[in-house]
Motif scaffolding. Structure first.
Motif, PDB file in Angstrom:
ATOM      1  N   GLY A 483       0.816  -1.207   0.000  1.00 40.87           N
ATOM      2  CA  GLY A 483       0.000   0.000   0.000  1.00 40.87           C
ATOM      3  C   GLY A 483       0.849   1.256   0.000  1.00 40.87           C
ATOM      4  N   GLU A 486       2.307   1.726  -3.522  1.00 42.91           N
ATOM      5  CA  GLU A 486       1.290   2.209  -4.459  1.00 42.91           C
ATOM      6  C   GLU A 486       0.934   3.666  -4.181  1.00 42.91           C
ATOM      7  OE1 GLU A 486      -1.983  -0.437  -4.083  1.00 42.91           O
ATOM      8  OE2 GLU A 486      -1.117  -1.978  -5.393  1.00 42.91           O
ATOM      9  N   LEU A 487       0.882   4.036  -2.903  1.00 42.63           N
ATOM     10  CA  LEU A 487       0.567   5.415  -2.550  1.00 42.63           C
ATOM     11  C   LEU A 487       1.668   6.360  -3.022  1.00 42.63           C
ATOM     12  CD1 LEU A 487      -1.187   7.488  -1.141  1.00 42.63           C
ATOM     13  CD2 LEU A 487      -0.111   6.857   1.028  1.00 42.63           C
ATOM     14  N   ARG A 685      -7.564   8.596  -6.751  1.00 46.97           N
ATOM     15  CA  ARG A 685      -6.876   7.334  -6.475  1.00 46.97           C
ATOM     16  C   ARG A 685      -5.900   7.495  -5.322  1.00 46.97           C
ATOM     17  NH1 ARG A 685      -5.267   2.435  -7.830  1.00 46.97           N
ATOM     18  NH2 ARG A 685      -3.047   1.909  -7.837  1.00 46.97           N
ATOM     19  N   ARG A 688      -7.801   7.606  -2.103  1.00 50.13           N
ATOM     20  CA  ARG A 688      -8.324   6.287  -1.716  1.00 50.13           C
ATOM     21  C   ARG A 688      -7.210   5.399  -1.170  1.00 50.13           C
ATOM     22  NH1 ARG A 688      -8.771   1.566  -4.528  1.00 50.13           N
ATOM     23  NH2 ARG A 688      -8.222   2.563  -6.513  1.00 50.13           N
ATOM     24  N   LEU A 689      -6.059   5.391  -1.844  1.00 48.81           N
ATOM     25  CA  LEU A 689      -4.939   4.583  -1.367  1.00 48.81           C
ATOM     26  C   LEU A 689      -4.464   5.052   0.000  1.00 48.81           C
ATOM     27  CD1 LEU A 689      -2.897   4.155  -4.665  1.00 48.81           C
ATOM     28  CD2 LEU A 689      -4.034   2.346  -3.365  1.00 48.81           C
ATOM     29  N   GLU A 692      -6.945   3.639   2.532  1.00 50.76           N
ATOM     30  CA  GLU A 692      -6.798   2.198   2.706  1.00 50.76           C
ATOM     31  C   GLU A 692      -5.526   1.850   3.472  1.00 50.76           C
ATOM     32  OE1 GLU A 692      -6.950   0.651  -1.223  1.00 50.76           O
ATOM     33  OE2 GLU A 692      -9.143   0.886  -1.428  1.00 50.76           O
ATOM     34  N   THR A 693      -4.437   2.513   3.135  1.00 48.84           N
ATOM     35  CA  THR A 693      -3.176   2.243   3.822  1.00 48.84           C
ATOM     36  C   THR A 693      -3.259   2.650   5.286  1.00 48.84           C
ATOM     37  OG1 THR A 693      -1.978   2.600   1.744  1.00 48.84           O
ATOM     38  CG2 THR A 693      -0.685   2.636   3.769  1.00 48.84           C
TER      39      THR A 693
END
Length: 718
Positions: A483, A486-487, A685, A688-689, A692-693
């Motif tokens: 995560g 990706e972030l 995006r 959202r990341l 989530e992270t």
């Protein structure tokens, strides 16, 4: 044919002709021979149906309407009449049993001759319908238009479609609170949860007969149904006779809780979608009823009364599957009955469905799988819980799949995937309950002893939620590291997208240009304006007969940047719904809120249906660039100038203004607006990341699976 004296409104003319209401208004203004009003008021005129049909027929519009709409219009000319409805249902049965060629000659009969023929056909069939029935068919020459519409509907769309329309009229004023239709995919899922080989199936609240029809498809030979609403019972009786001609069908009229027409009968299986929230189900008069083997249901617990009614109609070891509202699993008033149901082993599984699976569409309903305990039978040590409420949509359009759903913007249910996952868990559980492998967050077999606490809460989401003991610390660490990577990448791309091609020159005044309205461009052929004309006054769609189609793009999808998430079952229109094509410019019809007001349809949007709160602008690509058009018409200033209203601002698309620029220059602007679009998408995006992270890190720290940075590996938390 005798001239009819029925009157129609402009809206009903639009349905008959298969056009929009605006088209009817244009006909009234442009054609001097359009029938003059014969009743009503100046603002709501009424027109003679015969004159309207003659006018439409002369212009080729007489058969443009969908046969169901034509029948719906014809039925509305008459006041609700149960006896006439029963006779019409009987006529549907008579017509459906004949091949289309045998009914061709009926078209040429006069109204009086058609009524006499219908009465002759129906007279021998009324005895097969559930009571109460009229002693003889109720038909006269005045029924001619309805009988003709019935004839066309049955010939072109089948008896089930005609039955649905006939029932709608009677149910408008009589439908009981909490009674909802069962969509066909859900009915199939309910039946596939039953063991194979069941032959005698009972539905004590059968409604239209959808669940029994699904049981017949799976091989049930004896179909038993009861419903308190006569027209529903009659509709079910005829519908099941048509759907399962080889089955033995018995349907009765009456309240199953107060007046059980199948008292003493036991079935192989029971399926039921009972009324919800009924406080007048008979609590006082049924206080000592022998069916309450698991405890007397409270006044607010009608659903638990239905549960015990279904169990009472099963032979020992027999199965029942019920569709119930989520409150049944958790209301404090029902905890004692739930405790006895669990303790005895009668509750085998509770499965949560996603919102939108069935009406009421805003509620995530549940499936309860029940089995009547067998004396001396095996002990039931666990109950299966499955939560499908988070089942992914079949239509995410490749965008922001983690975006929350709000309002009525629900993704169509992926029935194929949902059914496959549900059956996989159920089959694994029934094969060996003791060895069932849990799927944290989705499915778990919970020991009975763990359920018998003070709440006896059978809500699947509560029972399957992930605890710290379900999480492998190394796996969680890997997920958080993924995560974070990706972030970081999303943040880098966000910075790249922010480096736009826009520039300015100091001391230079803002550029000005000539503009044209969207209406001007439409008149010039450079643009086409389309919109779905919602039918807000028509009857609700019938969930039992509606089939899932292409997804619907909603205004909320434009604001959130998601793919089409609207449910086609909820879409009602007075004319064919426009289908979105790549390159179309889509504008929210209600101004305000967060998110963009306009966007360009891409390949993921292509083929979706246009929602009722969206304007579609289809540019001629040889004259207008789509991104250029979307960028300018979606600006705050442009939207404000084209909006009208006080509390709710409605966008008038024809008033939106567009600069008049050469196509090459339009494309340069369009490319810049495309960059702006990418900036918004990447920002969503990244956000959202980040959420989530952060959630993974917080859950890992509070659950003990992760330690703060710098904590010694051998540190003792105590």
């Amino acid at each position: 044919m005798p001239e009819t004296t029925a009157h129609v409104t402009a809206a009903e003319i639009s349905r008959i002709a298969g056009v929009t209401r605006a088209t009817v208004s244009n006909w009234r203004r442009r054609h001097a021979d359009f029938p003059a009003p014969s009743g009503g008021t100046e603002t709501s005129p009424l027109y003679d149906l015969g004159a309207v049909r003659e006018w439409l027929g002369a212009r080729g519009h007489s058969q443009a309407a969908d046969p169901r709409e034509e029948l719906r219009t014809a039925v509305r000319f008459h006041a609700p009449d149960p006896d006439r409805t029963i006779s019409r249902i009987g006529f549907v049965l008579a017509l459906a049993r004949r091949c289309p060629d045998e009914t061709v000659t009926l078209v040429d009969l006069t109204d009086a001759e058609l009524a006499d023929h219908a009465a002759e056909e129906v007279s021998g069939l009324l005895a097969s319908l559930p009571d109460p029935t009229p002693p003889s068919p109720v038909f006269s020459a005045a029924d001619g238009p309805v009988l003709r519409a019935l004839l066309r509907c049955v010939r072109e769309q089948g008896g089930q479609a005609a039955l649905t329309v006939l029932a709608e009229r009677e149910l408008e004023d009589k439908a009981a609170t909490g009674v909802h239709g069962t969509p066909e995919p859900l009915a199939r899922l309910v039946v596939t949860l039953l063991p194979a080989g069941v032959e005698r199936v009972l539905d004590p609240a059968c409604g239209s007969g959808a669940l029994l029809a699904a049981a017949a498809e799976c091989g049930a030979a004896t179909l038993l149904g009861q419903d308190s609403v006569p027209v529903q019972a009659q509709r079910a009786a005829v519908g099941l006779t048509l759907a399962a001609p080889g089955a033995e069908v018995t349907v009765r009229v009456g309240d199953s809780l107060r007046a059980d027409c199948f008292d003493g009968l036991t079935a192989d299986a029971v399926v039921c979608n009972p009324p919800y929230g009924d406080r007048e189900w008979g609590h006082d008069e049924l206080a000592y009823d022998p069916r309450w083997a698991y405890g007397v249901p409270g006044r607010s617990e009608s659903e638990l009364a239905w549960v015990q009614h279904c169990l009472a109609h099963l032979a020992p070891g027999g199965w029942a599957v019920m569709i119930l509202p989520p409150a049944t699993a958790s209301r404090p008033a029902g905890r004692r009955v739930r405790a006895e149901l669990v303790r005895s082993g009668a509750v085998r599984a509770v499965l949560a469905l996603p919102a939108g699976a069935a009406a009421p569409l805003h509620v995530g309903l549940q499936l309860w799988i029940l089995q009547r305990p067998e004396p001396g039978g095996p002990a039931r040590k666990a109950v299966l819980f499955v939560d499908t409420a988070g089942t992914p949509s079949s239509s995410t359009g490749g965008r922001a799949t983690g975006a929350p759903r709000t309002g009525s913007s629900r993704a169509p249910v992926d029935w194929v995937g949902l059914t496959a996952r549900t059956l996989a868990h159920w089959n694994a559980f029934t094969a060996d309950p003791d060895q069932f492998t849990a799927e944290p967050g989705t499915a778990r077999a919970v020991p009975v002893v763990d359920l018998l606490d003070d709440l006896v809460d059978l809500t699947p989401a509560r029972q399957v939620r992930i605890s710290h003991t379900d999480v492998d610390p190394s796996e969680l660490f890997t997920r958080t590291e993924t995560g974070r990577r990706e972030l970081t990448e999303a943040a880098r791309r966000l910075l790249d997208a922010a480096d736009l091609v826009g520039r300015s020159e100091p001391g230079v005044a803002p550029r000005e240009w000539r503009t044209a309205t969207a209406s001007d461009l439409t008149r010039g052929g450079a643009l086409t304006l389309l919109r779905t004309v919602a039918d807000t006054k028509g009857p609700e769609p019938d969930g039992a007969s509606s089939a899932p189609g292409a997804p619907v793009l909603t205004g909320a999808d434009i604001a959130r940047g998601t793919g089409p998430t609207g449910d086609p079952v909820e879409l009602r229109s007075l004319a064919p719904v426009p289908v979105i094509a790549a390159g179309d410019v889509l504008v929210r019809a209600i101004a305000g809120g967060t998110g963009p007001m306009a966007r360009v349809a891409d390949e993921a949007d292509a083929g979706a249906l246009l929602g009722p709160q969206i304007h579609l602008l289809r540019p001629d690509p040889a004259r207008l660039d789509s991104w250029f058009l979307a960028g300018f018409i979606g600006s705050a200033e442009n939207i404000a100038g084209a909006s009208t209203g006080s509390t709710v601002l409605h966008v008038a698309p024809g008033r939106l203004r567009v600069p008049l620029l050469p196509l090459d220059e339009q494309r340069r602007y369009g490319e810049a607006f495309r960059h702006v679009h990418e900036l918004r998408a990447r920002a969503r995006r990244a956000a959202r990341l980040a959420e989530e992270t952060a959630a993974l890190l917080a859950d890992g720290l509070t659950g003990g699976a992760l330690l703060p940075s710098g904590t010694p590996a051998d540190a003792d938390p105590a």
